[in-house]
Write a protein that holds these residues in place. Structure first.
Motif, PDB file in Angstrom:
ATOM      1  N   LEU A   1       0.971  -1.255  -0.128  1.00  0.00           N
ATOM      2  CA  LEU A   1      -0.022  -0.132  -0.018  1.00  0.00           C
ATOM      3  C   LEU A   1       0.824   1.278   0.026  1.00  0.00           C
ATOM      4  O   LEU A   1       0.639   2.369  -0.357  1.00  0.00           O
ATOM      5  CB  LEU A   1      -1.027   0.059   1.392  1.00  0.00           C
TER       6      LEU A   1
ATOM      7  N   SER B   1      -2.905   4.565  -6.208  1.00  0.00           N
ATOM      8  CA  SER B   1      -3.860   5.246  -5.487  1.00  0.00           C
ATOM      9  C   SER B   1      -4.156   6.845  -5.766  1.00  0.00           C
ATOM     10  O   SER B   1      -5.138   7.418  -5.347  1.00  0.00           O
ATOM     11  CB  SER B   1      -3.361   5.531  -3.928  1.00  0.00           C
TER      12      SER B   1
ATOM     13  N   THR C   1      -8.941  10.220  -3.817  1.00  0.00           N
ATOM     14  CA  THR C   1      -7.815   9.157  -3.590  1.00  0.00           C
ATOM     15  C   THR C   1      -8.479   8.173  -2.920  1.00  0.00           C
ATOM     16  O   THR C   1      -8.001   6.819  -2.879  1.00  0.00           O
ATOM     17  CB  THR C   1      -6.500   9.602  -3.072  1.00  0.00           C
TER      18      THR C   1
ATOM     19  N   LEU D   1      -8.630   4.212  -3.835  1.00  0.00           N
ATOM     20  CA  LEU D   1      -8.029   3.230  -2.782  1.00  0.00           C
ATOM     21  C   LEU D   1      -9.132   2.219  -2.147  1.00  0.00           C
ATOM     22  O   LEU D   1      -8.666   1.081  -2.391  1.00  0.00           O
ATOM     23  CB  LEU D   1      -7.416   4.155  -1.477  1.00  0.00           C
TER      24      LEU D   1
ATOM     25  N   GLN E   1      -9.344   9.680   2.326  1.00  0.00           N
ATOM     26  CA  GLN E   1      -8.403   8.715   2.002  1.00  0.00           C
ATOM     27  C   GLN E   1      -7.867   8.066   3.257  1.00  0.00           C
ATOM     28  O   GLN E   1      -7.484   7.026   3.353  1.00  0.00           O
ATOM     29  CB  GLN E   1      -7.059   9.539   1.404  1.00  0.00           C
TER      30      GLN E   1
ATOM     31  N   ALA F   1      -7.985   4.189   4.006  1.00  0.00           N
ATOM     32  CA  ALA F   1      -6.827   3.447   4.503  1.00  0.00           C
ATOM     33  C   ALA F   1      -6.949   2.623   5.924  1.00  0.00           C
ATOM     34  O   ALA F   1      -6.718   1.475   5.949  1.00  0.00           O
ATOM     35  CB  ALA F   1      -5.551   4.520   4.618  1.00  0.00           C
TER      36      ALA F   1
ATOM     37  N   ASP G   1       1.196   4.917   6.930  1.00  0.00           N
ATOM     38  CA  ASP G   1       0.347   6.048   5.979  1.00  0.00           C
ATOM     39  C   ASP G   1       1.135   7.266   5.875  1.00  0.00           C
ATOM     40  O   ASP G   1       1.329   7.980   5.037  1.00  0.00           O
ATOM     41  CB  ASP G   1      -1.061   6.086   6.445  1.00  0.00           C
TER      42      ASP G   1
END
Length: 257
Positions: A41, A48, A129, A133, A162, A166, A184
């Motif tokens: 990721l 993404s 995004t 994602l 986002q 996530a 992240d």
């Protein structure tokens, strides 16, 4: 409804709550599964949409308000007073909500985070995004929690920022919350450094020094994010909001934010 602005559930892997053991969530069936998810990721090749963002850096560059010497200081401010208190904290809270099987709580976190983003450009970038994602995460990881949250976003029952996207994906794939937040924030630093490189504020070698220098800041931001509650979510780097607002109206732009 949202207009388009242009504890563990029974089948959740134990690692989602920070426990050790094999990852049963389709990430390889070994103790390395969560680590491999976070590596995938945060890879710059993962589509993404992060590569299209400068996180207000282009606005600073256009205003002549940043140079190679002040670049690390700007990154420090964004980590400790911007993305750390806002997105990283929301990610941690969304991770815990998903791990507890409470998607409604994740939606509330999502709404709150979006409301703290003052500029249209930042809001648009976050939801664009985030949706990308979730869409890709459902395809790649196949976890029902990801698909469920994407469906909520598609129905405009949640904005799909986002950070919350996530958090949902990391929890659903068994990545422990501390590792998820750190990953992240690292991805944010890589994206910021990549933008600096494209804006010719740094070179390839100095970029790596910039990223490495941010490591202790990431650690501070992670620990602070894990201690905050929903009412604490929100950034206080107002110069970034101003530069983002100016960037929206710039005649030429390399980045979407």
């Amino acid at each position: 409804m949202y207009r388009d602005e242009n504890d563990t559930p029974p089948d959740l892997p134990p690692a989602a709550t920070g426990e050790t053991g094999a990852d049963a969530g389709g990430t390889g069936g070994t103790a390395l599964g969560p680590l491999l998810v976070s590596l995938q990721l945060t890879d710059s090749a993962f589509p993404s949409g992060f590569y299209t963002l400068s996180h207000s850096l282009e606005g600073f560059a256009q205003a002549g308000a940043v140079d190679p010497d002040s670049l690390p200081l700007l990154l420090e401010d964004l980590l400790l007073y911007g993305v750390g208190p806002a997105d990283a904290t929301a990610l941690a809270l969304a991770h815990r909500a998903t791990a507890a099987g409470d998607p409604a709580a994740a939606v509330r976190i999502d709404e709150h985070l979006l409301a703290t983003k003052l500029g249209r450009e930042m809001r648009q970038a976050s939801v664009r995004t985030g949706r990308q994602l979730l869409d890709l995460g459902r395809e790649v990881f196949g976890r029902p929690e990801i698909g469920d949250y994407l469906d909520r976003v598609v129905r405009r029952e949640a904005p799909g920022t986002q950070a919350v996207a996530a958090g949902v994906i990391y929890a659903a794939t068994g990545v422990p919350v501390r590792q998820a937040v750190a990953a992240d924030l690292f991805a944010f630093c890589v994206s910021f450094a990549g933008a600096a490189l494209r804006l010719r504020l740094t070179d390839h070698r100095t970029t790596q020094t910039l990223i490495r220098g941010a490591a202790p800041l990431i650690e501070r931001a992670v620990e602070a994010a894990l201690r905050r509650e929903l009412d604490d979510v929100g950034a206080t780097v107002f110069a970034s909001d101003i530069m983002s607002g100016r960037h929206e109206r710039a005649e030429a732009r390399l980045f979407a934010s």
